[in-house]
Design a protein around this motif. Structure first.
Motif, mmCIF file in Angstrom:
data_model
loop_
_atom_site.group_PDB
_atom_site.id
_atom_site.type_symbol
_atom_site.label_atom_id
_atom_site.label_comp_id
_atom_site.label_asym_id
_atom_site.label_seq_id
_atom_site.Cartn_x
_atom_site.Cartn_y
_atom_site.Cartn_z
ATOM 1 N N UNK A 45 -33.265 17.865 21.882
ATOM 2 C CA UNK A 45 -33.376 18.872 22.943
ATOM 3 C C UNK A 45 -32.419 18.566 24.084
ATOM 4 N N UNK A 46 -32.224 17.292 24.345
ATOM 5 C CA UNK A 46 -31.378 16.873 25.457
ATOM 6 C C UNK A 46 -29.889 16.889 25.121
ATOM 7 N N UNK A 47 -29.538 17.336 23.933
ATOM 8 C CA UNK A 47 -28.118 17.568 23.643
ATOM 9 C C UNK A 47 -27.580 18.711 24.491
ATOM 10 N N UNK A 48 -28.465 19.632 24.882
ATOM 11 C CA UNK A 48 -28.044 20.807 25.614
ATOM 12 C C UNK A 48 -27.607 21.910 24.675
ATOM 13 N N UNK A 49 -27.258 23.085 25.202
ATOM 14 C CA UNK A 49 -26.802 24.189 24.360
ATOM 15 C C UNK A 49 -25.432 23.904 23.781
ATOM 16 N N UNK A 50 -25.123 24.514 22.647
ATOM 17 C CA UNK A 50 -23.843 24.276 21.987
ATOM 18 C C UNK A 50 -22.663 24.699 22.862
ATOM 19 N N UNK A 51 -22.839 25.762 23.630
ATOM 20 C CA UNK A 51 -21.734 26.257 24.451
ATOM 21 C C UNK A 51 -21.441 25.348 25.639
ATOM 22 N N UNK A 52 -22.419 24.560 26.050
ATOM 23 C CA UNK A 52 -22.210 23.665 27.193
ATOM 24 C C UNK A 52 -23.079 22.425 27.015
ATOM 25 N N UNK A 53 -22.745 21.572 26.043
ATOM 26 C CA UNK A 53 -23.595 20.410 25.765
ATOM 27 C C UNK A 53 -23.665 19.452 26.941
ATOM 28 N N UNK A 54 -24.811 18.778 27.012
ATOM 29 C CA UNK A 54 -24.993 17.782 28.060
ATOM 30 C C UNK A 54 -24.284 16.477 27.671
ATOM 31 N N UNK A 55 -24.175 15.582 28.627
ATOM 32 C CA UNK A 55 -23.588 14.267 28.356
ATOM 33 C C UNK A 55 -24.507 13.461 27.438
ATOM 34 N N UNK A 56 -24.016 12.336 26.956
ATOM 35 C CA UNK A 56 -24.857 11.450 26.157
ATOM 36 C C UNK A 56 -26.055 10.986 26.992
ATOM 37 N N UNK A 57 -27.213 10.849 26.371
ATOM 38 C CA UNK A 57 -28.394 10.474 27.147
ATOM 39 C C UNK A 57 -28.362 9.021 27.606
ATOM 40 N N UNK A 58 -28.838 8.819 28.811
ATOM 41 C CA UNK A 58 -29.093 7.484 29.336
ATOM 42 C C UNK A 58 -30.578 7.217 29.120
ATOM 43 N N UNK A 59 -30.907 6.089 28.542
ATOM 44 C CA UNK A 59 -32.295 5.821 28.164
ATOM 45 C C UNK A 59 -32.778 4.553 28.844
ATOM 46 N N UNK A 123 -39.339 25.239 22.207
ATOM 47 C CA UNK A 123 -38.324 26.283 22.357
ATOM 48 C C UNK A 123 -37.123 25.721 23.112
ATOM 49 N N UNK A 124 -36.154 25.181 22.373
ATOM 50 C CA UNK A 124 -35.001 24.554 23.029
ATOM 51 C C UNK A 124 -34.165 25.541 23.831
ATOM 52 N N UNK A 125 -33.846 26.736 23.318
ATOM 53 C CA UNK A 125 -33.062 27.665 24.140
ATOM 54 C C UNK A 125 -33.744 28.014 25.460
ATOM 55 N N UNK A 126 -35.060 28.203 25.440
ATOM 56 C CA UNK A 126 -35.774 28.507 26.676
ATOM 57 C C UNK A 126 -35.707 27.326 27.640
#
Length: 478
Positions: A45-59, A123-126
């Motif tokens: 889920x934290x990858x973000x949307x395909x059109x604007x992916x998020x950065x790699x997760x910090x854990x 619901x990832x898109x939401x």
């Protein structure tokens, strides 16, 4: 404004979903709903949307889980970013501040999305649209953002967010009026009818510089020790260990109490697309899609004339039969079984406390012991002998070691094993075996590209896991 940086909080004691979730392997690592774990679902889920992916997760996690986290993320093709190791649990405020200070050093303009690893958000898109709304608020107003869940029942197990006014259907952010503690049932009904109260999800979004400024204003005692813990952190096998001496001076406090309840620039993004913190077996029942009689099952289960039950078998060789049950949770594992009234599912932690008081290992430990190289489980334990199944990941290796009190027989049942015994190195294929004499320096490795499984038979006067001398270990264990 730069990319969104996910920050995943991955700790927890695992008591509320015992016996499946335990301190040694809490619920975020368990496939509670479907085939993947809650951590894996969160990371995807934290990858973000395909059109604007998020950065790699910090854990942020702890010593016990440092190898489990990358293993699980790699299994779902998520490339983790930095993994910060907390020397000991200090609640969410120090963890969030440590993440903010780390990100500030690499990207001062970062926006960080903070989420627990053990929630269900189907619901990832939401969810991504809600994050977009939060980013807009940060750009326009510089607010700290939290996400409020639209309630569908008078829940007494969650804290609430009182908004300045009831949200509309657009999903637009609303200024926060105040935080509200977990209510009794009467107040929960009143808040549900009011419409301006949302559940507190524990998910946050803010610019790094804004949250650091909020800590400096509202939680000054945390600043110096957390800064020191980050500044003196040491790299260890790709992990970043926060400095233990500095961390020991950090207060144990949640981000709600430390900052959020004191801040005046808070906005809430309403979220109505489905969410659960999976805080009880009742929540698991709801997420397991019960039938018309309220019967939810997992694994090898047969139910007859049951109503409103959750029945789970966690072993493929164990058939669980439920006959004429109502309002019951039953979770069967090879070493422990929970049978509880559905009405008491919030009180499972009391059972864990009772088991700890009597010294039962099942209170905190699973029969499967996860290690950086794979896992093992005890199949049979008797007087002066023990039989284990050992699973070694491709390319992984156990430490070079010896034992004072036991000898071992190894039988390869799957894959290929590279075996070292003193100065002798050999390859064993399926159905081949080897004997490890007491005191011999030995190691097993998996040189192949598929898992290697062997059966180990230990014999001797003492079979404890602490009877081990390590000479070499690629995972830097002592």
């Amino acid at each position: 404004m730069n990319s969104v940086y996910p920050v995943i909080l991955c700790g927890g004691s695992g008591t509320r979903l015992w016996p499946l979730s335990r301190k040694s392997y809490p619920k975020q690592f368990v496939p509670l709903i479907g085939e993947t774990s809650l951590l894996q679902d969160c990371a995807e889920r934290m990858r973000g949307p395909k059109k604007a992916p998020y950065a790699k997760p910090l854990i942020l996690t702890n010593e016990a889980f440092r190898f489990v986290v990358p293993e699980q993320l790699t299994a779902v093709s998520v490339d983790p970013g930095p993994i910060l190791i907390e020397p000991e649990g200090r609640n969410t405020a120090p963890a969030v501040l440590a993440a903010a200070l780390y990100l500030e050093s690499t990207d001062p303009d970062a926006v960080m999305l903070v989420a627990p690893s053990d929630h269900v958000v189907p619901d990832k898109p939401a969810f991504h649209r809600a994050v977009d709304e939060g980013v807009r608020v940060i750009k326009d107003r510089g607010d700290l953002v939290t996400f409020g869940i639209t309630p569908d029942r008078p829940e007494t197990g969650y804290g609430y967010l009182k908004l300045s006014h009831a949200p509309d259907a657009s999903g637009a952010a609303v200024p926060l009026d105040r935080f509200v503690e977990k209510p009794d049932l009467d107040n929960a009904n009143t808040m549900l009818a009011d419409g301006s109260y949302l559940w507190n999800s524990g998910i946050f979004l803010f610019a790094v510089r804004d949250i650091i400024a909020a800590f400096e204003q509202h939680a000054t005692a945390l600043i110096e020790p957390v800064k020191q813990a980050v500044a003196d952190a040491q790299t260890d096998l790709g992990f970043l260990r926060l400095d233990a001496a500095a961390w020991s001076k950090v207060d144990d406090i949640s981000i709600d109490y430390a900052v959020m309840e004191k801040a005046s620039n808070l906005s809430v993004v309403p979220y109505a697309a489905g969410w659960s913190d999976v805080g009880s077996w009742t929540a698991v029942q709801e997420l397991t899609h019960p039938d018309d009689d309220g019967v939810a099952t997992t694994g090898e289960v047969t139910t007859i004339d049951c109503n409103n039950v959750l029945i789970r078998s966690e072993s493929p060789s164990q058939e669980v039969v439920a006959l004429g049950l109502e309002n019951i949770v039953a979770v069967a594992m090879p070493d422990a079984v929970l049978v509880a009234s559905m009405d008491r599912s919030q009180d499972v932690k009391l059972a864990v406390s009772a088991l700890k008081a009597k010294g039962a290992k099942q209170a905190e430990l699973l029969p499967v012991d996860h290690r950086p190289w794979g896992w093992f489980e005890s199949l049979v334990v008797g007087d002066r002998f023990q039989v284990k199944r050992i699973h070694v990941h491709p390319g992984a290796a156990l430490s070079l070691q010896s034992h004072h009190h036991r000898s071992e027989h190894w039988i390869v049942v799957e894959g290929t094993a590279k075996i070292t015994i003193d100065d002798d190195v050999q390859l064993l294929s399926e159905n081949q075996s080897v004997y490890i004499p007491l005191g011999a320096v030995h190691r097993m490795e998996n040189p192949g590209k598929v898992p290697m499984v062997l059966i180990e038979v230990q014999t001797g006067s003492y079979l404890g896991e602490d009877d081990i001398i390590r000479y070499e270990d690629i995972y830097a264990r002592r």
